[in-house]
Scaffold this motif. Structure first.
Motif, PDB file in Angstrom:
ATOM      1  N   HIS A   1     -70.564  49.891   3.640  1.00 56.04           N
ATOM      2  CA  HIS A   1     -69.123  49.940   3.431  1.00 56.04           C
ATOM      3  C   HIS A   1     -68.828  50.533   2.053  1.00 56.04           C
ATOM      4  O   HIS A   1     -69.651  50.460   1.136  1.00 56.04           O
ATOM      5  N   ARG A   2     -67.644  51.075   1.909  1.00 53.62           N
ATOM      6  CA  ARG A   2     -67.203  51.529   0.588  1.00 53.62           C
ATOM      7  C   ARG A   2     -66.772  50.296  -0.218  1.00 53.62           C
ATOM      8  O   ARG A   2     -65.925  49.524   0.212  1.00 53.62           O
ATOM      9  N   LEU A   3     -67.387  50.105  -1.353  1.00 49.28           N
ATOM     10  CA  LEU A   3     -67.053  48.971  -2.222  1.00 49.28           C
ATOM     11  C   LEU A   3     -67.218  49.408  -3.670  1.00 49.28           C
ATOM     12  O   LEU A   3     -68.272  49.912  -4.051  1.00 49.28           O
ATOM     13  N   GLN A   4     -66.170  49.207  -4.442  1.00 48.45           N
ATOM     14  CA  GLN A   4     -66.198  49.611  -5.847  1.00 48.45           C
ATOM     15  C   GLN A   4     -65.675  48.484  -6.721  1.00 48.45           C
ATOM     16  O   GLN A   4     -64.773  47.734  -6.318  1.00 48.45           O
ATOM     17  N   LYS A   5     -66.237  48.371  -7.885  1.00 46.22           N
ATOM     18  CA  LYS A   5     -65.746  47.389  -8.851  1.00 46.22           C
ATOM     19  C   LYS A   5     -64.531  47.941  -9.594  1.00 46.22           C
ATOM     20  O   LYS A   5     -64.459  49.144  -9.871  1.00 46.22           O
ATOM     21  N   LYS A   6     -63.620  47.046  -9.908  1.00 46.23           N
ATOM     22  CA  LYS A   6     -62.502  47.467 -10.752  1.00 46.23           C
ATOM     23  C   LYS A   6     -63.010  47.870 -12.127  1.00 46.23           C
ATOM     24  O   LYS A   6     -62.488  48.802 -12.739  1.00 46.23           O
ATOM     25  N   ASP A   7     -64.046  47.184 -12.581  1.00 46.61           N
ATOM     26  CA  ASP A   7     -64.663  47.514 -13.867  1.00 46.61           C
ATOM     27  C   ASP A   7     -66.171  47.574 -13.689  1.00 46.61           C
ATOM     28  O   ASP A   7     -66.858  46.556 -13.803  1.00 46.61           O
ATOM     29  N   PRO A   8     -66.731  48.744 -13.399  1.00 41.29           N
ATOM     30  CA  PRO A   8     -68.174  48.852 -13.152  1.00 41.29           C
ATOM     31  C   PRO A   8     -69.035  48.437 -14.344  1.00 41.29           C
ATOM     32  O   PRO A   8     -70.201  48.093 -14.163  1.00 41.29           O
ATOM     33  N   SER A   9     -68.488  48.479 -15.533  1.00 34.70           N
ATOM     34  CA  SER A   9     -69.276  48.122 -16.711  1.00 34.70           C
ATOM     35  C   SER A   9     -69.347  46.620 -16.933  1.00 34.70           C
ATOM     36  O   SER A   9     -70.163  46.144 -17.723  1.00 34.70           O
ATOM     37  N   ALA A  10     -68.486  45.852 -16.245  1.00 37.61           N
ATOM     38  CA  ALA A  10     -68.475  44.399 -16.409  1.00 37.61           C
ATOM     39  C   ALA A  10     -69.608  43.763 -15.630  1.00 37.61           C
ATOM     40  O   ALA A  10     -69.988  44.232 -14.549  1.00 37.61           O
ATOM     41  N   LYS A  11     -70.145  42.669 -16.147  1.00 41.42           N
ATOM     42  CA  LYS A  11     -71.202  41.961 -15.448  1.00 41.42           C
ATOM     43  C   LYS A  11     -70.688  41.411 -14.124  1.00 41.42           C
ATOM     44  O   LYS A  11     -71.401  41.422 -13.114  1.00 41.42           O
ATOM     45  N   VAL A  12     -69.454  40.916 -14.139  1.00 38.68           N
ATOM     46  CA  VAL A  12     -68.801  40.422 -12.927  1.00 38.68           C
ATOM     47  C   VAL A  12     -67.422  41.040 -12.852  1.00 38.68           C
ATOM     48  O   VAL A  12     -66.670  41.011 -13.828  1.00 38.68           O
ATOM     49  N   SER A  13     -67.091  41.612 -11.716  1.00 37.87           N
ATOM     50  CA  SER A  13     -65.804  42.279 -11.556  1.00 37.87           C
ATOM     51  C   SER A  13     -65.269  42.073 -10.148  1.00 37.87           C
ATOM     52  O   SER A  13     -66.029  41.954  -9.183  1.00 37.87           O
ATOM     53  N   GLU A  14     -63.964  42.038 -10.023  1.00 37.12           N
ATOM     54  CA  GLU A  14     -63.341  42.065  -8.709  1.00 37.12           C
ATOM     55  C   GLU A  14     -63.511  43.452  -8.107  1.00 37.12           C
ATOM     56  O   GLU A  14     -63.777  44.425  -8.814  1.00 37.12           O
ATOM     57  N   ALA A  15     -63.339  43.524  -6.796  1.00 33.42           N
ATOM     58  CA  ALA A  15     -63.463  44.797  -6.107  1.00 33.42           C
ATOM     59  C   ALA A  15     -62.118  45.503  -6.052  1.00 33.42           C
ATOM     60  O   ALA A  15     -61.064  44.859  -6.044  1.00 33.42           O
ATOM     61  N   VAL A  16     -62.166  46.832  -6.037  1.00 34.59           N
ATOM     62  CA  VAL A  16     -60.934  47.598  -5.857  1.00 34.59           C
ATOM     63  C   VAL A  16     -60.296  47.206  -4.530  1.00 34.59           C
ATOM     64  O   VAL A  16     -59.094  46.953  -4.447  1.00 34.59           O
TER      65      VAL A  16
END
Length: 815
Positions: free
Chosen positions: A275-290
């Motif tokens: 599936h397409r899944l991206q972090k709102k903040d890829p540099s963060a250790k933990v991030s919500e998904a877009v």
């Protein structure tokens, strides 16, 4: 190059045709006038319904624009064997509409062969080198500028899912589509901004030669009515980034040949499905998904099963959390009025069949990139009942005056949680992992982990694990991690897999585990334990205890005593999968899906001592003590009561209507010996015995004969079990000796073994002149002296009743 004269001549010749085509186009009515009075369905592809004619008119405003076409089966036949299940996905194709004069073609380009380049001539060269497919031809009936209107009715009312072919392939009848009893199905014909959905009710007739599977489920074999669904789906944008496949990662995916690849690089390209899944903040250790991944559980699943499905599916959030996502994976109940076939919903569907069968996880995937657009899980409803049946057989829970043990329902629901997680994992793109012992992955097939407690009673409290496994977290991190800018993605992905290996995790999938002649010591379906041999001995102890306790308390008060056989089958054969696992240790070869320089083990022959321990345990499974049913059980089971037909779920019989304990023992012995003397294993034992410290085929045949033909003589029913087991061994020795799929030396060793046995039998006949043993020896000698040719093969023993699925998932993502 074409000369000016030739081009002029061609134009003069074509002018009348071009003029006629233009005139024809001018004569087409406008779309509004053609569809006046019809019900309009605006959306991705606007369409109109003509109720008076029962037709659908499709407005095509996206000529030469690719989209995804998917067909599926929203209502099924109900037969696991034929496989036409509710919610079954069919073909999925990238297609486009192309107008040629008055015709509009639905074209499927050939995406297996591509040229990923800006050079249009190179692209054209590849396109013209391989065939494309025109799936359907329509006639333009109305037009407005670049828009055309076509009659799509015949396209929608055809057998797109190949129902007739599926039935015919299973030799269940020759059916044909009856147009007079087929029609569009408006309740599921809908339109949305990004997808257009059509459904049709189709009736298939001609059941004069209908087979048993059809007769079991059809109200009238002369008319099978199902529904088929068609989806036109807008393809995703080009912002998805495909991820390269790695054989060690355990993902399904896509592949194609890219002819624009430089000569010094691999022309075949492979990418994982996800599936397409991206972090709102890829540099963060933990991030919500877009945008999180959301699945929906069929609202047709009853409680408490629906809650179990929700709970098991939600386990995957643990894996996404381990990959650094917060609330990126959710599971909810399907909203009222939502269509399970709608591409916007990832679905976990509850499917009913007449017999138990496989569940599976499938996906609608973009064939261009591997992006999963829709996950679709189908779970067979009878599976939970199979686990409950196993628990009934193990516990004998229906003692008068005592409450029913809730451990049975707890075990069945625990299995449903695991099944929900397992099949959903396939729709995330993840393959089976059969080397995931110690609950390292929900993508393994789990056998109930049943033990004897300190008092010697059967304990089901930890029959199935809860939660996601360590391997599953590695797989999700590999497939779904979103890396920040500047990170070397390929190195990071390699490091994820290396970290998993350092933790003792490995991945071995279907091909290695499913073959009865398989060699990998860890790759088994339905097995348990860190040591397969020790677990087989544990399973045999549990089986022995269950058989000791077996009584009328294994069925509810008021049930026919003959139904005890239904409960007995999974108890008597309780050790079958662990037996198969242990067989693979003999002639075993440990290996990994290693790539160059990754430091993994490549191949290693299994230690001879471990193989010997496995052989000792296997020989125990064909001993008269294990194979012979206790007398108290045999006396409890009468012939089948009226209204309770025989079925393949019961033991095969050679005694007519009466229960046949010898047939049950014969099938079980045949099961073990068929693995021991499998031609692939036999050939491998020859090879490994010649080049390493491994058991040889001679070792196996000698010990097999020593523990059967040359063992201590039993009495009573155990004697009869012993004698028929010896005939089973002889059958497989003879079969191996004449099996051209085995190596010459494997056949030679088998021939030598039964020739030595023949001499021993002749010797024993000189001192045994009467009785069962004399008859047994005489018959064996007659079999050994009988010429074996292509027309006359060694005798075939009885088969076990079906085992898979014992309450687990499937095939493939298919499976």
């Amino acid at each position: 190059m074409t000369s000016p004269f030739t081009r002029t001549l061609w134009l003069l010749l074509m002018l009348p045709l071009l003029t006629a085509g233009a005139a024809m186009a001018q004569k087409l009515p406008g779309i509004a006038s053609k569809t006046a009075g019809m019900q309009q369905f605006p959306g991705y592809f606007t369409f109109y319904y003509d109720d008076a004619a029962g037709k659908i008119w499709l407005e095509i405003d996206k000529l030469n624009q690719e989209f995804l076409y998917v067909n599926s089966l929203p209502s099924g036949l109900g037969s696991n064997d034929i496989g036409l299940d509710r919610g079954q996905l069919g073909g999925q194709r990238v297609v486009y509409f192309e107008k040629i004069g008055p015709k509009v073609m639905l074209v499927q380009p050939n995406l297996d062969y591509r040229a990923i380049t800006d050079n249009k001539y190179e692209v054209r060269a590849v396109e013209e080198s391989f065939a494309r497919s025109i799936l359907w031809g329509f006639k333009a009936e109305a037009a407005d500028g670049d828009k055309v209107l076509v009659d799509a009715t015949d396209f929608l009312l055809r057998d797109a899912h190949d129902v007739t072919g599926s039935i015919k392939r299973m030799k269940q009848g020759n059916y044909k589509l009856d147009a007079s009893r087929s029609a569009l199905y408006l309740p599921r014909t809908k339109n949305f901004p990004q997808n257009t959905e059509f459904e049709a009710t189709l009736t298939f007739t001609g059941g004069e030669d209908a087979g048993r599977y059809v007769r079991e489920v059809a109200p009238d074999v002369q008319a099978l009515t199902l529904r088929q669904h068609h989806s036109f789906i807008q393809l995703p944008d080009n912002k998805y980034k495909p991820r390269l496949a790695d054989p060690r990662a355990g993902f399904f995916g896509i592949s194609y040949f890219d002819y624009a690849t430089p000569v010094d690089e691999n022309i075949e390209k492979r990418f994982i499905a996800r599936h397409r899944l991206q972090k709102k903040d890829p540099s963060a250790k933990v991030s919500e998904a877009v945008e999180p991944i959301v699945y929906y559980v069929d609202n047709g699943a009853p409680e408490p099963i629906r809650t179990a499905l929700l709970e098991g599916a939600r386990w995957w959030n643990q894996a996404f959390e381990a990959a650094g996502y917060k609330d990126a994976f959710r599971v909810e109940v399907l909203p009222e009025g939502a269509d399970p076939m709608d591409v916007r919903y990832n679905i976990i569907q509850w499917v009913h069949r007449s017999t138990r069968g496989w569940s599976y996880g499938a996906s609608v995937t973009d064939p261009r990139t591997g992006e999963i657009i829709k996950g679709h899980v189908s779970l067979g409803s009878l599976r939970v009942r199979q686990d409950y049946l196993i628990a009934e057989g193990l516990l004998a829970p229906y003692e008068e005056g005592k409450p029913v043990d809730k451990a049975m329902m707890d075990m069945a629901l625990a299995r449903i949680r695991q099944l929900s997680a397992h099949e959903l994992g396939h729709t995330l793109g993840i393959m089976h992992n059969y080397a995931a012992n110690n609950n390292a992955s929900v993508m393994d097939y789990p056998h109930p982990q049943v033990k004897l407690d300190r008092t010697g009673d059967i304990d089901l409290s930890k029959a199935y694990d809860t939660g996601i496994g360590a391997w599953d977290k590695v797989a999700v991190t590999y497939g779904y991690q979103d890396f920040p800018e500047g990170v070397d993605e390929q190195k990071a992905l390699t490091d994820i897999l290396a970290k998993g290996r350092a933790e003792g995790l490995q991945f071995i999938s279907d091909r290695d585990a499913r073959s009865p002649g398989g060699a990998h010591p860890e790759a088994h379906l339905w097995d348990n334990g860190t040591n397969a041999t020790d677990e087989l001995l544990n399973v045999l102890r549990v089986r022995e205890k269950a058989l000791q306790n077996f009584s009328e308390n294994n069925i509810k008060p008021g049930e026919a005593m003959s139904t005890l056989e239904d409960v007995l089958v999974p108890v008597y054969n309780y050790h079958r999968y662990q037996t198969e696992a242990v067989a693979k240790l003999i002639g075993g070869l440990n290996y990994t899906y290693a790539v160059r320089s990754d430091g993994q083990l490549v191949t290693e022959v299994l230690d001879k001592r471990e193989q010997q321990q496995a052989l000792d345990a296997l020989l125990k499974t064909i001993s008269p003590e294990v194979l012979t049913l206790p007398e108290h059980i045999i006396q409890l089971i009468p012939p089948r009561a009226p209204g309770l037909p025989n079925s393949r779920e019961l033991f095969a019989k050679r005694t007519g209507l009466t229960f046949d304990p010898l047939a049950a023992a014969e099938a079980s012995a045949d099961f073990t010996v068929s693995f021991l003397l499998h031609p692939e294993r036999a050939s491998r034992l020859v090879e490994l015995g010649a080049r390493s410290n491994s058991l040889s085929l001679q070792d196996v045949t000698e010990q097999l004969i020593q523990n059967t033909w040359k063992s201590r003589r039993e009495k009573g029913l155990q004697e009869q079990v012993q004698l028929q087991t010896e005939q089973v061994v002889l059958t497989h020795l003879m079969a191996l000796a004449h099996n051209e799929n085995a190596s010459y030396q494997a056949r030679a060793v088998a021939t030598a073994a039964f020739n030595d046995l023949k001499k021993d039998i002749e010797k024993k006949l000189r001192t045994n002149k009467q009785g069962s043993y004399h008859a047994h020896l005489t018959f064996a000698l007659e079999r050994l002296n009988r010429p074996v040719s292509e027309e006359v093969q060694p005798s075939k023993s009885l088969d076990l009743p079906p085992g898979s699925p014992i309450g687990s998932g499937e095939v493939l993502w298919c499976e």
